[in-house]
Design an enzyme around this catalytic site. Structure first.
Site, PDB file in Angstrom:
ATOM      1  N   HIS A   1      22.719  17.220 -26.092  1.00 41.36           N
ATOM      2  CA  HIS A   1      21.831  18.119 -25.344  1.00 41.36           C
ATOM      3  C   HIS A   1      20.525  17.446 -24.945  1.00 41.36           C
ATOM      4  O   HIS A   1      20.046  17.599 -23.821  1.00 41.36           O
ATOM      5  CB  HIS A   1      21.547  19.372 -26.176  1.00 41.36           C
ATOM      6  CG  HIS A   1      20.704  20.382 -25.476  1.00 41.36           C
ATOM      7  ND1 HIS A   1      19.330  20.355 -25.526  1.00 41.36           N
ATOM      8  CD2 HIS A   1      21.023  21.445 -24.694  1.00 41.36           C
ATOM      9  CE1 HIS A   1      18.836  21.366 -24.819  1.00 41.36           C
ATOM     10  NE2 HIS A   1      19.841  22.034 -24.301  1.00 41.36           N
ATOM     11  N   ASP A   2      19.936  16.710 -25.860  1.00 43.35           N
ATOM     12  CA  ASP A   2      18.632  16.094 -25.592  1.00 43.35           C
ATOM     13  C   ASP A   2      18.717  14.587 -25.363  1.00 43.35           C
ATOM     14  O   ASP A   2      17.721  13.876 -25.454  1.00 43.35           O
ATOM     15  CB  ASP A   2      17.677  16.377 -26.763  1.00 43.35           C
ATOM     16  CG  ASP A   2      17.373  17.860 -26.902  1.00 43.35           C
ATOM     17  OD1 ASP A   2      17.162  18.515 -25.862  1.00 43.35           O
ATOM     18  OD2 ASP A   2      17.362  18.359 -28.047  1.00 43.35           O
TER      19      ASP A   2
END
Length: 272
Positions: free
Chosen positions: A41-42
């Site tokens: 996600h990051d």
């Protein structure tokens, strides 16, 4: 590959021009329970999707029908989203509130060798030139040096078309290396250009947009919209163009920039 959500408005609302972060968050709600995607996600490279704006553009009234598209070269990602949106029919982007009435899948294809056509950016292209690329093209990096542009320089017409095309090619090459088909050479591994013609859609070429890359972080970025003409040379070129359709072009595609649509296609004539 892409999916299209048919949305029915449940309330009147003004069109939110800074929808990017909220739309991205709604997509991630559909991916967060799958470790395949949530673990990246990051990350710097993301998971490989792009998305359109909510269209048609304009003031929203209860009962209006709007649409939203999500594209990806990863079939599993789209399958996960289809399953999620089939269960979770509420689709809210800030004050723009909808229910999902229908979900359809599409696989636009630029066509076999000899086909011609046009790709258009449905959302603006984010193109920030890092120091290395700027120096390769002998661009003024004084704003970077002074800290006025962080570590990047937004592309402007005065920089010429080559840095823009190079940045597009490099970002698409990265997508190829992460999620593409290794049977083919990547777009950065061939000498020929992606597009035959490049025309700006907006008269001013670049335009500023307020962008929130994270909660409580506000920035203004420069975007540009383009119309790309093409003639398919061979199967490798066909793959590159279809990859651009699946992933978008430019940077920050997972924030809603650089989404592409196939707006015109002519297949080659059959030989006599």
């Amino acid at each position: 590959m892409r999916i299209e959500l048919a949305l029915d408005a449940v309330a009147d609302a003004a069109y939110d021009r800074s929808y990017f972060h909220k739309a991205r968050g709604r997509i991630w709600r559909g991916l967060e329970n799958d470790d395949t995607f949530s673990e990246t996600h990051d990350s710097n490279h993301g998971v490989g999707f792009s998305y359109s704006n909510i269209f048609p553009w304009g003031q929203i009234e209860e009962g209006d029908r709007r649409y939203f598209r999500i594209a990806s070269p990863r079939r599993g990602l789209l399958d996960t989203l289809i399953a999620h949106f089939g269960r979770e029919r509420a689709f809210e982007i800030g004050q723009m509130r909808f229910t999902i009435d229908d979900i359809t899948g599409h696989a636009p294809d630029v066509g076999e060798a000899g086909s011609t056509g046009v790709l258009e950016t449905g959302t603006g292209v984010h193109c920030a030139l890092g120091r290395q690329l700027a120096e390769e093209y002998n661009l003024d990096t004084s704003k970077i040096d002074a800290g006025e542009s962080e570590t990047e320089l937004f592309w402007r017409p005065k920089h010429g078309m080559e840095p823009l095309q190079d940045a597009i090619r490099r970002s698409l090459q990265q997508t190829h290396e992460l999620y593409g088909d290794d049977y083919y050479d990547g777009p950065g591994e061939v000498d020929e250009p992606l597009f035959d013609r490049i025309e700006p859609i907006k008269d001013d070429v670049v335009y500023p947009v307020r962008f929130q890359p994270a909660t409580a972080v506000d920035r203004t970025v420069l975007l540009s919209k383009w119309r790309f003409g093409y003639r398919v040379r061979d199967e490798t070129h066909r793959y590159h163009l279809n990859l651009a359709l699946d992933s978008g072009i430019g940077q920050r595609r997972e924030h809603g920039f650089g989404f592409l649509n196939l707006t015109d296609k002519t297949l080659p004539r059959a030989s006599d």
